[in-house]
Design a protein around this motif. Structure first.
Motif, PDB file in Angstrom:
ATOM      1  N   ASP A   1       8.929  10.184 -11.098  1.00 34.30           N
ATOM      2  CA  ASP A   1       8.938  11.392 -11.521  1.00 34.30           C
ATOM      3  C   ASP A   1       9.205  12.258 -11.165  1.00 34.30           C
ATOM      4  OD1 ASP A   1       6.588  10.094 -13.102  1.00 34.30           O
ATOM      5  OD2 ASP A   1       5.039  10.288 -11.597  1.00 34.30           O
ATOM      6  N   LYS A   2      10.420  11.920  -9.996  1.00 30.93           N
ATOM      7  CA  LYS A   2      11.432  13.136  -9.772  1.00 30.93           C
ATOM      8  C   LYS A   2      12.758  12.555 -10.281  1.00 30.93           C
ATOM      9  CE  LYS A   2       8.703  13.726  -4.996  1.00 30.93           C
ATOM     10  NZ  LYS A   2       8.777  15.347  -5.483  1.00 30.93           N
ATOM     11  N   ASP A   3      13.335  13.872 -10.760  1.00 29.37           N
ATOM     12  CA  ASP A   3      14.286  13.518 -11.219  1.00 29.37           C
ATOM     13  C   ASP A   3      15.400  13.494 -11.449  1.00 29.37           C
ATOM     14  OD1 ASP A   3      13.169  14.753 -13.783  1.00 29.37           O
ATOM     15  OD2 ASP A   3      13.094  16.919 -13.924  1.00 29.37           O
ATOM     16  N   ASP A   4      15.788  13.921  -9.828  1.00 28.08           N
ATOM     17  CA  ASP A   4      16.731  13.592  -8.539  1.00 28.08           C
ATOM     18  C   ASP A   4      17.010  11.880  -8.048  1.00 28.08           C
ATOM     19  OD1 ASP A   4      17.648  16.051  -8.874  1.00 28.08           O
ATOM     20  OD2 ASP A   4      16.340  16.749  -7.132  1.00 28.08           O
ATOM     21  N   PHE A   5      15.944  11.252  -8.479  1.00 31.98           N
ATOM     22  CA  PHE A   5      16.187  10.057  -7.502  1.00 31.98           C
ATOM     23  C   PHE A   5      15.884   8.964  -9.449  1.00 31.98           C
ATOM     24  CE2 PHE A   5      14.565  12.522  -4.583  1.00 31.98           C
ATOM     25  CZ  PHE A   5      15.392  11.925  -3.721  1.00 31.98           C
ATOM     26  N   GLN A   6      16.513   8.061  -8.962  1.00 33.92           N
ATOM     27  CA  GLN A   6      16.463   6.891  -9.055  1.00 33.92           C
ATOM     28  C   GLN A   6      15.749   5.410  -8.643  1.00 33.92           C
ATOM     29  OE1 GLN A   6      20.807   7.004 -11.136  1.00 33.92           O
ATOM     30  NE2 GLN A   6      20.023   5.954 -13.019  1.00 33.92           N
ATOM     31  N   VAL A   7      14.917   5.078  -8.765  1.00 41.28           N
ATOM     32  CA  VAL A   7      14.047   4.259  -8.055  1.00 41.28           C
ATOM     33  C   VAL A   7      13.831   2.319  -8.725  1.00 41.28           C
ATOM     34  CG1 VAL A   7      11.868   4.473  -8.699  1.00 41.28           C
ATOM     35  CG2 VAL A   7      12.096   3.810  -5.963  1.00 41.28           C
ATOM     36  N   THR A   8      14.078   1.655  -7.216  1.00 39.09           N
ATOM     37  CA  THR A   8      14.294   0.598  -8.029  1.00 39.09           C
ATOM     38  C   THR A   8      12.926  -0.058  -7.058  1.00 39.09           C
ATOM     39  OG1 THR A   8      16.236  -0.346  -8.838  1.00 39.09           O
ATOM     40  CG2 THR A   8      15.573  -2.056  -8.081  1.00 39.09           C
ATOM     41  N   GLY A   9      12.593  -1.017  -7.038  1.00 37.96           N
ATOM     42  CA  GLY A   9      11.452  -1.267  -5.885  1.00 37.96           C
ATOM     43  C   GLY A   9      11.141  -2.845  -5.498  1.00 37.96           C
TER      44      GLY A   9
ATOM     45  N   PHE B   1       0.538  -1.676   0.375  1.00 40.29           N
ATOM     46  CA  PHE B   1      -0.602  -0.296  -0.063  1.00 40.29           C
ATOM     47  C   PHE B   1       0.865   1.368   0.008  1.00 40.29           C
ATOM     48  CE2 PHE B   1      -2.605   3.060   2.123  1.00 40.29           C
ATOM     49  CZ  PHE B   1      -4.086   3.275   1.346  1.00 40.29           C
ATOM     50  N   VAL B   2       1.203   1.558   0.401  1.00 42.15           N
ATOM     51  CA  VAL B   2       2.509   2.462   1.000  1.00 42.15           C
ATOM     52  C   VAL B   2       3.791   2.398  -0.057  1.00 42.15           C
ATOM     53  CG1 VAL B   2       4.315   3.697   2.384  1.00 42.15           C
ATOM     54  CG2 VAL B   2       2.600   2.957   3.553  1.00 42.15           C
ATOM     55  N   GLY B   3       4.404   0.933   0.045  1.00 41.55           N
ATOM     56  CA  GLY B   3       5.324   1.043  -0.961  1.00 41.55           C
ATOM     57  C   GLY B   3       5.511   1.561  -2.630  1.00 41.55           C
TER      58      GLY B   3
ATOM     59  N   VAL C   1      18.224   3.198   1.449  1.00 37.12           N
ATOM     60  CA  VAL C   1      16.820   2.600   1.522  1.00 37.12           C
ATOM     61  C   VAL C   1      15.983   3.143   2.443  1.00 37.12           C
ATOM     62  CG1 VAL C   1      16.967  -0.330   2.808  1.00 37.12           C
ATOM     63  CG2 VAL C   1      18.447   0.564   1.552  1.00 37.12           C
ATOM     64  N   ILE C   2      14.772   2.626   2.050  1.00 32.29           N
ATOM     65  CA  ILE C   2      13.618   3.197   2.461  1.00 32.29           C
ATOM     66  C   ILE C   2      12.933   1.617   2.397  1.00 32.29           C
ATOM     67  CG2 ILE C   2      11.377   3.969   2.461  1.00 32.29           C
ATOM     68  CD1 ILE C   2      12.631   6.380   0.079  1.00 32.29           C
ATOM     69  N   HIS C   3      12.816   1.481   4.012  1.00 33.00           N
ATOM     70  CA  HIS C   3      12.223   0.210   4.014  1.00 33.00           C
ATOM     71  C   HIS C   3      11.080  -0.586   4.358  1.00 33.00           C
ATOM     72  CE1 HIS C   3      12.671  -4.197   5.682  1.00 33.00           C
ATOM     73  NE2 HIS C   3      12.675  -3.978   6.610  1.00 33.00           N
ATOM     74  N   ALA C   4      10.461  -0.221   3.626  1.00 32.03           N
ATOM     75  CA  ALA C   4       8.393  -0.127   4.109  1.00 32.03           C
ATOM     76  C   ALA C   4       8.211  -1.590   3.633  1.00 32.03           C
ATOM     77  CB  ALA C   4       7.574   0.302   3.066  1.00 32.03           C
ATOM     78  N   ALA C   5       8.768  -3.103   3.985  1.00 29.03           N
ATOM     79  CA  ALA C   5       8.167  -4.301   3.936  1.00 29.03           C
ATOM     80  C   ALA C   5       8.135  -4.974   5.145  1.00 29.03           C
ATOM     81  CB  ALA C   5       9.438  -5.104   3.020  1.00 29.03           C
ATOM     82  N   ALA C   6       7.010  -5.541   5.615  1.00 29.82           N
ATOM     83  CA  ALA C   6       7.231  -5.930   7.066  1.00 29.82           C
ATOM     84  C   ALA C   6       6.010  -6.830   6.846  1.00 29.82           C
ATOM     85  CB  ALA C   6       6.783  -4.921   8.131  1.00 29.82           C
ATOM     86  N   ARG C   7       6.257  -7.684   7.670  1.00 32.84           N
ATOM     87  CA  ARG C   7       5.167  -9.167   8.266  1.00 32.84           C
ATOM     88  C   ARG C   7       3.673  -7.648   9.364  1.00 32.84           C
ATOM     89  NH1 ARG C   7       2.119 -11.883  12.801  1.00 32.84           N
ATOM     90  NH2 ARG C   7       1.242 -13.580  11.410  1.00 32.84           N
ATOM     91  N   VAL C   8       2.908  -7.164   8.799  1.00 38.85           N
ATOM     92  CA  VAL C   8       2.236  -6.293   9.876  1.00 38.85           C
ATOM     93  C   VAL C   8       1.292  -6.910  10.834  1.00 38.85           C
ATOM     94  CG1 VAL C   8       1.733  -4.977   6.947  1.00 38.85           C
ATOM     95  CG2 VAL C   8       0.519  -6.345   7.564  1.00 38.85           C
TER      96      VAL C   8
END
Length: 320
Positions: free
Chosen positions: A22-30, A11-13, A67-74
């Motif tokens: 869509d932000k020029d300053d970022f290259q994102v991998t999921g 949901f968040v990720g 690293v943006i760590h949004a994965a978890a057992r909810v």
């Protein structure tokens, strides 16, 4: 800046990845659990399998700065595990710390951990909100696991150049929200009379886009390093107010019966729904003054705008 988002199909990720692309300053991998997808919009997704103490993050971490760590057992309302805390610890604590150690080895400079307000506790007295500096008092296994992961991250980072940022969201809502929030929209949409017309609690909520905006802010803001932040919309509502404003977003009339909250709580306890009663009748407020002042941040989306987005998404898909 190269960013790895774990839990990129959640949901968040998923929203975070969508905004970052869509932000020029970022290259994102999921990072995802089940499939490898090279999407037409240029977002790369890497299959890392389940979040565990043995997950190999080498490929996903190549060249990553943040690293943006949004994965978890909810949080699970009716957990069937024999030892829920052990399962939460394996995923949310050991799995997170395994990722952090590999992030340090890969030269990652900042680790943003999406924790939970449940680290603070389950409820507040109206007018006495949680703050980021409060002593944690988690009650359930999920909250305990998030607290232990926070502590472990601080310990690991203390001997390295890794900067840790911890964000504790309250209930997150927006397009695609599920669970109790979705149920409330369904009840209002169907015109079902609800016994929530006299609830005077105070609840902090956070719109999905407000949370995503704060996460992105902490990815680059120098003052975010090694800090803990609480996040909300900056406007606290009672359950009664929330339902009325949600009904307006749905273009419906809310039929709310003025049943005293003490009677609702007693009835819920008799039916074994005490935790649900706490969410509907109890208060949980957070103070975001530190977040706003330290980061010069303000929630960009109002409550009514966010409710409108959630309602539009729901209405577009309810009959599809």
């Amino acid at each position: 800046m190269r960013v790895l988002v774990t839990g990129a199909s959640g949901f968040v990720g998923s929203r975070l990845v969508e905004v970052l692309k869509d932000k020029d300053d970022f290259q994102v991998t999921g990072a995802v659990r089940r499939q490898v997808v090279e999407r037409k919009d240029g977002i790369k997704h890497i299959n890392v399998g389940e979040l565990s103490p043995d997950t190999d993050w080498a490929e996903a971490l190549k060249g990553v700065d943040v690293v943006i760590h949004a994965a978890a057992r909810v949080h699970v309302m009716n957990d069937v595990e024999a030892d829920p805390l052990a399962v939460f610890r394996k995923v949310n604590v050991e799995g997170t710390l395994n990722l952090a150690r590999q992030a340090i080895d890969s030269g990652v400079s900042r680790f943003i951990f999406i924790s939970s307000i449940k680290v603070n506790g389950e409820g507040t007295v109206p007018g006495n909100p949680f703050t980021a500096e409060d002593v944690p008092t988690p009650i359930d296994p999920y909250g305990i696991s998030k607290m232990e992961a926070e502590a472990g991250l601080r310990d690991i980072a203390s001997g390295s150049r890794l900067e840790v940022v911890i964000i504790r969201p309250v209930l997150v809502y927006g397009p695609g929200v599920k669970a109790n929030f979705l149920n409330m929209m369904r009840w209002l949409d169907k015109g079902i009379p609800l016994p929530f017309g006299s609830i005077s609690n105070r609840r902090s909520l956070v719109a999905l886009d407000n949370l995503v905006d704060l996460i992105i802010t902490t990815a680059t803001h120098p003052a975010a390093a090694n800090q803990t932040f609480l996040v909300s919309d900056g406007e606290d509502l009672s359950t009664t107010q929330l339902l009325r404003r949600m009904a307006t977003a749905l273009n419906k009339k809310a039929f709310l019966l003025p049943i005293p909250s003490v009677i609702l709580s007693m009835g819920a306890s008799l039916l074994g729904k005490k935790s649900l009663s706490q969410r509907l009748c109890g208060s949980l407020q957070v103070d975001i003054d530190k977040t706003c002042s330290l980061l010069s941040w303000r929630p960009p989306v109002t409550v009514d705008q966010a409710l409108g987005l959630a309602a539009s998404y729901y209405l577009e898909r309810k009959n599809s």
